[in-house]
Design a protein around this motif. Sequence first.
Motif, PDB file in Angstrom:
ATOM      1  N   SER A 308      43.705  33.506  36.721  1.00 19.95           N
ATOM      2  CA  SER A 308      44.813  32.896  35.659  1.00 19.95           C
ATOM      3  C   SER A 308      45.287  33.523  34.645  1.00 19.95           C
ATOM      4  O   SER A 308      45.912  33.156  33.757  1.00 19.95           O
ATOM      5  CB  SER A 308      44.145  31.547  35.281  1.00 19.95           C
ATOM      6  OG  SER A 308      42.908  31.890  34.831  1.00 19.95           O
ATOM      7  N   GLN A 309      44.872  35.083  34.496  1.00 17.43           N
ATOM      8  CA  GLN A 309      45.616  35.693  33.495  1.00 17.43           C
ATOM      9  C   GLN A 309      46.326  36.988  33.920  1.00 17.43           C
ATOM     10  O   GLN A 309      45.926  37.997  34.743  1.00 17.43           O
ATOM     11  CB  GLN A 309      44.212  36.613  32.997  1.00 17.43           C
ATOM     12  CG  GLN A 309      43.099  35.802  32.115  1.00 17.43           C
ATOM     13  CD  GLN A 309      43.908  35.248  30.659  1.00 17.43           C
ATOM     14  OE1 GLN A 309      44.667  36.178  30.156  1.00 17.43           O
ATOM     15  NE2 GLN A 309      43.800  34.142  30.290  1.00 17.43           N
ATOM     16  N   PRO A 310      47.670  36.650  33.920  1.00 22.28           N
ATOM     17  CA  PRO A 310      48.784  37.577  34.556  1.00 22.28           C
ATOM     18  C   PRO A 310      48.431  38.967  34.197  1.00 22.28           C
ATOM     19  O   PRO A 310      48.742  39.820  34.929  1.00 22.28           O
ATOM     20  CB  PRO A 310      49.993  36.997  33.674  1.00 22.28           C
ATOM     21  CG  PRO A 310      49.771  35.711  33.373  1.00 22.28           C
ATOM     22  CD  PRO A 310      48.319  35.793  32.879  1.00 22.28           C
ATOM     23  N   LEU A 311      48.147  39.411  32.778  1.00 20.94           N
ATOM     24  CA  LEU A 311      47.866  40.571  32.495  1.00 20.94           C
ATOM     25  C   LEU A 311      46.672  41.422  33.386  1.00 20.94           C
ATOM     26  O   LEU A 311      46.779  42.354  33.530  1.00 20.94           O
ATOM     27  CB  LEU A 311      47.731  40.809  31.061  1.00 20.94           C
ATOM     28  CG  LEU A 311      48.987  41.121  30.215  1.00 20.94           C
ATOM     29  CD1 LEU A 311      48.584  41.407  28.644  1.00 20.94           C
ATOM     30  CD2 LEU A 311      49.654  42.416  30.705  1.00 20.94           C
ATOM     31  N   PHE A 312      45.697  40.427  33.590  1.00 26.94           N
ATOM     32  CA  PHE A 312      44.624  41.027  34.262  1.00 26.94           C
ATOM     33  C   PHE A 312      45.188  41.277  35.486  1.00 26.94           C
ATOM     34  O   PHE A 312      44.930  42.468  36.175  1.00 26.94           O
ATOM     35  CB  PHE A 312      43.487  39.953  34.547  1.00 26.94           C
ATOM     36  CG  PHE A 312      42.299  40.355  35.248  1.00 26.94           C
ATOM     37  CD1 PHE A 312      41.526  41.276  34.987  1.00 26.94           C
ATOM     38  CD2 PHE A 312      42.154  40.148  36.525  1.00 26.94           C
ATOM     39  CE1 PHE A 312      40.291  41.744  35.751  1.00 26.94           C
ATOM     40  CE2 PHE A 312      41.110  40.469  37.543  1.00 26.94           C
ATOM     41  CZ  PHE A 312      40.239  41.345  37.035  1.00 26.94           C
ATOM     42  N   VAL A 313      45.749  40.242  36.227  1.00 24.41           N
ATOM     43  CA  VAL A 313      46.119  40.573  37.768  1.00 24.41           C
ATOM     44  C   VAL A 313      47.204  41.958  37.714  1.00 24.41           C
ATOM     45  O   VAL A 313      47.064  42.955  38.523  1.00 24.41           O
ATOM     46  CB  VAL A 313      47.233  39.387  38.263  1.00 24.41           C
ATOM     47  CG1 VAL A 313      47.745  39.591  39.468  1.00 24.41           C
ATOM     48  CG2 VAL A 313      46.234  38.195  38.367  1.00 24.41           C
ATOM     49  N   LEU A 314      48.219  42.093  36.530  1.00 21.27           N
ATOM     50  CA  LEU A 314      49.140  43.018  36.851  1.00 21.27           C
ATOM     51  C   LEU A 314      48.207  44.544  36.321  1.00 21.27           C
ATOM     52  O   LEU A 314      48.551  45.665  37.110  1.00 21.27           O
ATOM     53  CB  LEU A 314      50.180  42.862  35.709  1.00 21.27           C
ATOM     54  CG  LEU A 314      51.273  41.857  36.176  1.00 21.27           C
ATOM     55  CD1 LEU A 314      51.919  41.695  34.840  1.00 21.27           C
ATOM     56  CD2 LEU A 314      52.134  42.637  37.167  1.00 21.27           C
ATOM     57  N   GLY A 315      47.345  44.473  35.469  1.00 20.21           N
ATOM     58  CA  GLY A 315      46.596  45.483  35.357  1.00 20.21           C
ATOM     59  C   GLY A 315      46.051  46.097  36.509  1.00 20.21           C
ATOM     60  O   GLY A 315      45.942  47.444  36.559  1.00 20.21           O
ATOM     61  N   VAL A 316      45.231  45.240  37.075  1.00 25.27           N
ATOM     62  CA  VAL A 316      44.548  45.745  38.485  1.00 25.27           C
ATOM     63  C   VAL A 316      45.568  46.197  39.305  1.00 25.27           C
ATOM     64  O   VAL A 316      45.321  47.319  40.043  1.00 25.27           O
ATOM     65  CB  VAL A 316      43.749  44.465  38.992  1.00 25.27           C
ATOM     66  CG1 VAL A 316      42.974  44.643  40.183  1.00 25.27           C
ATOM     67  CG2 VAL A 316      42.605  43.854  38.134  1.00 25.27           C
ATOM     68  N   LEU A 317      46.679  45.307  39.518  1.00 22.55           N
ATOM     69  CA  LEU A 317      47.706  45.756  40.648  1.00 22.55           C
ATOM     70  C   LEU A 317      48.025  47.167  40.314  1.00 22.55           C
ATOM     71  O   LEU A 317      48.503  48.086  41.141  1.00 22.55           O
ATOM     72  CB  LEU A 317      48.813  44.842  40.605  1.00 22.55           C
ATOM     73  CG  LEU A 317      50.211  45.131  41.518  1.00 22.55           C
ATOM     74  CD1 LEU A 317      49.554  44.591  42.896  1.00 22.55           C
ATOM     75  CD2 LEU A 317      51.280  44.032  41.158  1.00 22.55           C
ATOM     76  N   PHE A 318      48.355  47.485  39.000  1.00 21.11           N
ATOM     77  CA  PHE A 318      48.931  48.762  38.519  1.00 21.11           C
ATOM     78  C   PHE A 318      48.075  49.781  39.165  1.00 21.11           C
ATOM     79  O   PHE A 318      48.349  50.964  39.440  1.00 21.11           O
ATOM     80  CB  PHE A 318      48.887  48.887  37.041  1.00 21.11           C
ATOM     81  CG  PHE A 318      49.471  50.020  36.359  1.00 21.11           C
ATOM     82  CD1 PHE A 318      50.485  50.494  36.649  1.00 21.11           C
ATOM     83  CD2 PHE A 318      48.620  50.654  35.460  1.00 21.11           C
ATOM     84  CE1 PHE A 318      51.028  51.897  36.096  1.00 21.11           C
ATOM     85  CE2 PHE A 318      48.864  51.623  34.837  1.00 21.11           C
ATOM     86  CZ  PHE A 318      50.084  52.619  35.029  1.00 21.11           C
TER      87      PHE A 318
END
Lengths: 361, 293, 233
Positions: A308-318
């Motif tokens: 539920s943390q977009p920045l977490f998802v994006l950080g990992v995706l990155f």
Amino acid sequence: MSKALRLLVPLALVGLLALVPTFGFGLGGVFPGPLSSPGTLQLLAVCFVFSGVALSYDLLFGFTGLLSFGHALYFAAGAYVSAIAVTKWHWSFAEACLVTAAVGLVLPAIVGWISLRTSGIAFAMVTLAFAQAGEILVQKDPHGWTGGNDSLGYDYHHVPAIFVGVFNTKNLYWLALGYAVVVFSIVAWTVRSSPGHVLQAIRENERRVEVLGLRTRRYKLLAFVLGSFLATAGGVIYMLAFNGASPGITTPDFTLMLLVMVVLGGTGTLWGPILGGALYWYADQRLVAVGGSHAIQSLPSVLRTPLSQPLFVLGVLFILVVFFLPGGVVGLAARGRAGRRGLRRLEDSLRRSPRLEGEGL
Amino acid sequence: MSTFLLLTITGLGLAAMYFLVASGLSLIYGLMGVLNFAHGAFLTVGAYATWFAESKLGGISSLTWRFVLASLIGLLVGGIFAALVELVLIRPLYLRHIEQVLVTVGLSLATVALVQGIWGNDPRLYAVPPWLHETTSVGSASIPNDRWIEIAAALLVLAGLKAFLRYTRYGLIIRAGVENRAMVTALGIDVRKAFTLVFAIGGVAASLAGVLSGVYFSEVDPGRGTSLLIFAFIVVVIGGLGSITGSAVASVVVGLTQQYVNYYSSGIGDLSIVLVLALVLLARPASLEGRTA
Amino acid sequence: MPALLEVRDLHVHLGESHVLQGVDLDVPAGGITALLGRNGVGKTTTLRALLGLMPRRGSVRLDGDAIEREATHRIVLRGLGYVPEDRDVFAGLTVDENLKLAVRDGEDARYDLVYDLFPELKQRGRQRAGTLSGGQQQMVAIGRALLNRNRLLLIDEPTKGLAPALVADVARVLERVAESETALLVEQNLAVVRRLAGAIVVLDQGRVVHTGPPTDLDDEALVHRLLGVGHAA
């Protein structure tokens, strides 16, 4: 692809996108509402702004090999100066745009002139420090102009009526689309022009360009000012889209976000940052919706909290993209020729040139 | 005079935290060429681990011992986290410096977001022993006790690091590696072990900075790491990348300048730091090539 | 009897240039094999590729064991000593520390031998290597390699940039080394090569173009063709 087709496809795409505000249907859960709804148009408009700003960053990072950590400064300058001019100084929008444009040229010219005395990591640090000064300035709220920690809402009396209010979101959408198209055209033209070839040669091997008798610093400064100016223009449209400026866009995290957009899309390409900027913003916004959705909320908390943390998802995706998809999304198609090579070259320029290289570990 | 003394000691307390972050950052950059954006995340992890451990150690009635034990746990967690980051994320990208930097950027974003997700955006109160917030009189000035602890901790770390670099085999390897990594491997030394080690050391030192900042501000929030990291970057640049002593001197310069300028000029201390940095860089951009640890 | 070091079809690419284009060479056990060639033909690259200091392709066998895929430090621990072209001593470390760093784990360091060859290193033990003269730095670089018992020494232009008196000193040391050890030596000074080498290998444009005894260097036409004018010593 033939030359005509290469020109035709983007034109058709832009034409199609220009018609979106007339589409009354939705695309399932892809967007918050029908395509023509203000919510969707607003989301897309900001996507376009980030497409353009990310590409302006790629002009520095991907095409010229300048790892700037201060791009947020010029974007924020666009948003804040224009917002302050209309709101605090009660200038007309045209006057505000003029002064913003002047700032968008003079500020990067000064900062670039100083920063480009250094290169590599040092350049990254100095640009970061100058951006930091910008953030602090906004926080300090001189004369009550910036609003400090709070957002600075614009005075809608001094903003063209066609961009004010929910019903005019479609105009904003077209403006943002136009911005992305203009940035794309300028950057595409620049990198294909002869100074643009010099920029890319600088990225490949700066010393060799110097040997040819070209003053590389002048070219780098040119790229720096152009990229920053385009970001400033994006800041103005962002200001219109969000009815003002907010301190979040002054932070180093904002620059890092641009970096993530560029790398996600594909470094050193034209289409990569266009896609990366739009996809990132879309994902960031929609992941909030997804994160709050029933499917995620019913997961056990071990999964729910991170997802539920977009920045977490994006950080990992990155991180995954850096590891497994070095050319970014565009590199998937072209299997990362330019992007990967660009990174490698940039790396060489950043390396502190130890006499022995490439320990085979 | 008493104000000046208070400003000085407080500035040194801040400098202590900058140094703890910057020393690891500097060693990592010096040895591996990696600008570690995740260093702030190490700080955040250590600070939150301490806070969390303390909340679970209610069985220990002495606040002091509870806090000391919790801090040790926090440092351990921060150190292990940092070592894992090196092993799992940095090592596979060996010599690909840009990709390594990008990965640390992603990691810092993800870690801060995760901490926000678990413990929320609001600051968490640090329950520190009350004597830390009492004051000691020095001449006419009353100095909060925590300042002494911060300064002492930084001095201990500085002395410990210097001794480690000077007298141990790994210290020797690190000093040599900062100069010329490839030649170290050509002597038959697996320099990667030193990489993990400097990450672990950096993680522990950053965690210590996290704990001390928790004491200084009485609370910890997810953004703490990032905000201290920026100043640590500036310290590292001024002090010379790869130089521990340089970091120590530069932290003091930055901490004191910030305090004095803030006090005597209505709060533009942070801006003055950026100005100092710009001046240093213009005066000697070569300081970035600093090599001796 | 197979050679101590067998190199077959060694390739190195650096960016767009194909630096080594299939080098084949053998180093027999005992004595010095000299690797010769004009500037830029890939001599240093060959040594560094053997050590795994740059990405390489091909087969490298040391005493029959394939080592071309191993990491540098593992190759070195098999008993390879390296004296790099620009000495690469650690300037910020003292002479003692430079030597200490080179001692491989679990081996008896031959300090006696090194101090016997270079008494100056003992006197200057606490001096920073960066403050030494070029010749003294070369002593550190050679001494550091000789501290360990090596199966093979890779020595890259040890006399480069040294005054004539020092060149003679270095040659004397290498002569002593050649009595008991095996070395692959890159050297431009043909007088030194004639004195030391048991065999010569000539590299040109990334390939071995000549192999033979050092007496081949008496053939002026050959020297001129393979090494250029500047080399006739």
